[in-house]
Design a protein around this motif. Structure first.
Motif, PDB file in Angstrom:
ATOM      1  N   TRP A  68       0.826  -1.207   0.000  1.00 15.71           N
ATOM      2  CA  TRP A  68       0.000   0.000   0.000  1.00 15.71           C
ATOM      3  C   TRP A  68       0.858   1.253   0.000  1.00 15.71           C
ATOM      4  O   TRP A  68       0.545   2.233  -0.681  1.00 15.71           O
ATOM      5  N   VAL A  69       1.941   1.229   0.755  1.00 12.04           N
ATOM      6  CA  VAL A  69       2.838   2.386   0.792  1.00 12.04           C
ATOM      7  C   VAL A  69       3.513   2.574  -0.566  1.00 12.04           C
ATOM      8  O   VAL A  69       3.639   3.696  -1.064  1.00 12.04           O
ATOM      9  N   ALA A  70       3.917   1.482  -1.193  1.00 11.28           N
ATOM     10  CA  ALA A  70       4.542   1.566  -2.525  1.00 11.28           C
ATOM     11  C   ALA A  70       3.554   2.101  -3.561  1.00 11.28           C
ATOM     12  O   ALA A  70       3.919   2.922  -4.408  1.00 11.28           O
ATOM     13  N   LEU A  71       2.301   1.659  -3.491  1.00 16.33           N
ATOM     14  CA  LEU A  71       1.285   2.182  -4.403  1.00 16.33           C
ATOM     15  C   LEU A  71       1.034   3.668  -4.157  1.00 16.33           C
ATOM     16  O   LEU A  71       0.790   4.432  -5.100  1.00 16.33           O
ATOM     17  N   ALA A  72       1.116   4.087  -2.905  1.00 21.59           N
ATOM     18  CA  ALA A  72       0.950   5.505  -2.582  1.00 21.59           C
ATOM     19  C   ALA A  72       2.107   6.335  -3.142  1.00 21.59           C
ATOM     20  O   ALA A  72       1.895   7.464  -3.600  1.00 21.59           O
ATOM     21  N   VAL A  73       3.316   5.792  -3.123  1.00 24.33           N
ATOM     22  CA  VAL A  73       4.458   6.492  -3.724  1.00 24.33           C
ATOM     23  C   VAL A  73       4.215   6.684  -5.220  1.00 24.33           C
ATOM     24  O   VAL A  73       4.449   7.770  -5.772  1.00 24.33           O
ATOM     25  N   LEU A  74       3.729   5.639  -5.878  1.00 24.40           N
ATOM     26  CA  LEU A  74       3.425   5.747  -7.309  1.00 24.40           C
ATOM     27  C   LEU A  74       2.323   6.769  -7.559  1.00 24.40           C
ATOM     28  O   LEU A  74       2.380   7.526  -8.538  1.00 24.40           O
ATOM     29  N   ALA A  75       1.324   6.810  -6.685  1.00 23.38           N
ATOM     30  CA  ALA A  75       0.251   7.804  -6.831  1.00 23.38           C
ATOM     31  C   ALA A  75       0.790   9.216  -6.653  1.00 23.38           C
ATOM     32  O   ALA A  75       0.391  10.144  -7.376  1.00 23.38           O
ATOM     33  N   ASP A  76       1.703   9.407  -5.705  1.00 28.11           N
ATOM     34  CA  ASP A  76       2.331  10.726  -5.526  1.00 28.11           C
ATOM     35  C   ASP A  76       3.131  11.125  -6.763  1.00 28.11           C
ATOM     36  O   ASP A  76       3.044  12.263  -7.223  1.00 28.11           O
ATOM     37  N   LEU A  77       3.899  10.198  -7.295  1.00 30.15           N
ATOM     38  CA  LEU A  77       4.687  10.500  -8.487  1.00 30.15           C
ATOM     39  C   LEU A  77       3.789  10.814  -9.676  1.00 30.15           C
ATOM     40  O   LEU A  77       4.075  11.719 -10.459  1.00 30.15           O
ATOM     41  N   ALA A  78       2.707  10.077  -9.806  1.00 31.44           N
ATOM     42  CA  ALA A  78       1.770  10.329 -10.903  1.00 31.44           C
ATOM     43  C   ALA A  78       1.088  11.678 -10.746  1.00 31.44           C
ATOM     44  O   ALA A  78       0.839  12.384 -11.735  1.00 31.44           O
ATOM     45  N   ALA A  79       0.786  12.070  -9.522  1.00 30.66           N
ATOM     46  CA  ALA A  79       0.122  13.350  -9.288  1.00 30.66           C
ATOM     47  C   ALA A  79       1.051  14.526  -9.586  1.00 30.66           C
ATOM     48  O   ALA A  79       0.597  15.595  -9.985  1.00 30.66           O
ATOM     49  N   HIS A  80       2.348  14.319  -9.414  1.00 29.26           N
ATOM     50  CA  HIS A  80       3.307  15.398  -9.661  1.00 29.26           C
ATOM     51  C   HIS A  80       3.812  15.449 -11.093  1.00 29.26           C
ATOM     52  O   HIS A  80       4.465  16.415 -11.487  1.00 29.26           O
ATOM     53  N   SER A  81       3.534  14.424 -11.876  1.00 25.02           N
ATOM     54  CA  SER A  81       4.040  14.404 -13.246  1.00 25.02           C
ATOM     55  C   SER A  81       2.975  14.928 -14.200  1.00 25.02           C
ATOM     56  O   SER A  81       1.784  14.838 -13.928  1.00 25.02           O
ATOM     57  N   PRO A  82       3.394  15.471 -15.333  1.00 28.77           N
ATOM     58  CA  PRO A  82       2.401  15.935 -16.312  1.00 28.77           C
ATOM     59  C   PRO A  82       1.727  14.750 -16.982  1.00 28.77           C
ATOM     60  O   PRO A  82       2.286  13.661 -17.084  1.00 28.77           O
ATOM     61  N   GLY A  83       0.536  14.963 -17.457  1.00 21.07           N
ATOM     62  CA  GLY A  83      -0.204  13.905 -18.127  1.00 21.07           C
ATOM     63  C   GLY A  83       0.361  13.600 -19.493  1.00 21.07           C
ATOM     64  O   GLY A  83       1.136  14.369 -20.068  1.00 21.07           O
ATOM     65  N   VAL A  84      -0.037  12.481 -20.046  1.00 22.01           N
ATOM     66  CA  VAL A  84       0.443  12.059 -21.358  1.00 22.01           C
ATOM     67  C   VAL A  84      -0.019  13.040 -22.432  1.00 22.01           C
ATOM     68  O   VAL A  84       0.738  13.387 -23.335  1.00 22.01           O
ATOM     69  N   ARG A  85      -1.247  13.532 -22.314  1.00 23.20           N
ATOM     70  CA  ARG A  85      -1.750  14.474 -23.317  1.00 23.20           C
ATOM     71  C   ARG A  85      -0.950  15.769 -23.315  1.00 23.20           C
ATOM     72  O   ARG A  85      -0.710  16.352 -24.370  1.00 23.20           O
ATOM     73  N   THR A  86      -0.551  16.222 -22.141  1.00 20.11           N
ATOM     74  CA  THR A  86       0.259  17.436 -22.060  1.00 20.11           C
ATOM     75  C   THR A  86       1.596  17.224 -22.759  1.00 20.11           C
ATOM     76  O   THR A  86       2.057  18.086 -23.505  1.00 20.11           O
ATOM     77  N   ILE A  87       2.197  16.082 -22.537  1.00 21.08           N
ATOM     78  CA  ILE A  87       3.485  15.779 -23.172  1.00 21.08           C
ATOM     79  C   ILE A  87       3.316  15.684 -24.687  1.00 21.08           C
ATOM     80  O   ILE A  87       4.140  16.193 -25.457  1.00 21.08           O
ATOM     81  N   GLN A  88       2.240  15.047 -25.146  1.00 28.04           N
ATOM     82  CA  GLN A  88       1.997  14.920 -26.586  1.00 28.04           C
ATOM     83  C   GLN A  88       1.759  16.290 -27.216  1.00 28.04           C
ATOM     84  O   GLN A  88       2.253  16.562 -28.312  1.00 28.04           O
ATOM     85  N   ARG A  89       0.987  17.151 -26.537  1.00 24.51           N
ATOM     86  CA  ARG A  89       0.736  18.490 -27.079  1.00 24.51           C
ATOM     87  C   ARG A  89       2.025  19.289 -27.182  1.00 24.51           C
ATOM     88  O   ARG A  89       2.246  19.991 -28.162  1.00 24.51           O
ATOM     89  N   ARG A  90       2.882  19.183 -26.174  1.00 27.38           N
ATOM     90  CA  ARG A  90       4.149  19.910 -26.228  1.00 27.38           C
ATOM     91  C   ARG A  90       5.021  19.417 -27.356  1.00 27.38           C
ATOM     92  O   ARG A  90       5.665  20.200 -28.042  1.00 27.38           O
ATOM     93  N   SER A  91       5.052  18.102 -27.553  1.00 24.44           N
ATOM     94  CA  SER A  91       5.911  17.566 -28.623  1.00 24.44           C
ATOM     95  C   SER A  91       5.347  17.922 -29.998  1.00 24.44           C
ATOM     96  O   SER A  91       6.099  18.142 -30.935  1.00 24.44           O
ATOM     97  N   MET A  92       4.024  17.980 -30.134  1.00 24.00           N
ATOM     98  CA  MET A  92       3.425  18.362 -31.418  1.00 24.00           C
ATOM     99  C   MET A  92       3.687  19.830 -31.721  1.00 24.00           C
ATOM    100  O   MET A  92       3.951  20.189 -32.879  1.00 24.00           O
ATOM    101  N   ARG A  93       3.637  20.671 -30.705  1.00 29.30           N
ATOM    102  CA  ARG A  93       3.913  22.103 -30.927  1.00 29.30           C
ATOM    103  C   ARG A  93       5.365  22.316 -31.314  1.00 29.30           C
ATOM    104  O   ARG A  93       5.657  23.111 -32.194  1.00 29.30           O
ATOM    105  N   SER A  94       6.275  21.616 -30.677  1.00 32.84           N
ATOM    106  CA  SER A  94       7.688  21.802 -31.003  1.00 32.84           C
ATOM    107  C   SER A  94       8.024  21.210 -32.368  1.00 32.84           C
ATOM    108  O   SER A  94       8.921  21.684 -33.052  1.00 32.84           O
ATOM    109  N   ALA A  95       7.301  20.183 -32.788  1.00 29.96           N
ATOM    110  CA  ALA A  95       7.550  19.566 -34.096  1.00 29.96           C
ATOM    111  C   ALA A  95       7.017  20.449 -35.220  1.00 29.96           C
ATOM    112  O   ALA A  95       7.571  20.457 -36.325  1.00 29.96           O
ATOM    113  N   SER A  96       5.948  21.203 -34.965  1.00 31.46           N
ATOM    114  CA  SER A  96       5.369  22.042 -36.018  1.00 31.46           C
ATOM    115  C   SER A  96       6.098  23.368 -36.178  1.00 31.46           C
ATOM    116  O   SER A  96       5.895  24.049 -37.162  1.00 31.46           O
ATOM    117  N   VAL A  97       6.927  23.721 -35.239  1.00 30.46           N
ATOM    118  CA  VAL A  97       7.640  25.002 -35.332  1.00 30.46           C
ATOM    119  C   VAL A  97       8.846  24.909 -36.199  1.00 30.46           C
ATOM    120  O   VAL A  97       9.446  24.086 -36.580  1.00 30.46           O
TER     121      VAL A  97
END
Length: 97
Positions: A68-97
């Motif tokens: 349970w503690v290990a799963l909570a660590v993963l939940a904390d890391l996931a909450a602090h990281s950007p979502g996949v869609r945010t990463i995809q949008r950033r990469s698409m914007r940088s590729a189109s420039v």
């Protein structure tokens, strides 16, 4: 959305710390009695709250309770990281420039 989850976890941890003795028992006395929960509020609130709850329910954290503690660590890391869609949008914007 991650800021909401961590914000609610921080609020819950602070309220449990103030109004019950669960956090004090889980993190023990001495320096860790206040430093551990304080670091938990600042950096890993879901993990600190989960540790306190698991400690209270099981009388300690050992064996499968660490899962349970290990799963909570993963939940904390996931909450602090950007979502996949945010990463995809950033990469698409940088590729189109």
């Amino acid at each position: 959305m991650g800021w909401l989850v961590t914000g609610l976890a921080r609020l819950a941890l602070i309220l449990v710390w103030i109004f019950t003795s669960l956090v004090s028992h889980a993190f023990g006395g001495g320096v860790w009695g206040w430093l551990g929960p304080l670091l938990g509020v600042l950096f890993l609130p879901i993990t600190a709250l989960t540790y306190a709850v698991v400690y209270a329910l099981a009388g300690g954290v050992s064996g499968w309770a660490w899962l349970w503690v290990a799963l909570a660590v993963l939940a904390d890391l996931a909450a602090h990281s950007p979502g996949v869609r945010t990463i995809q949008r950033r990469s698409m914007r940088s590729a189109s420039v």
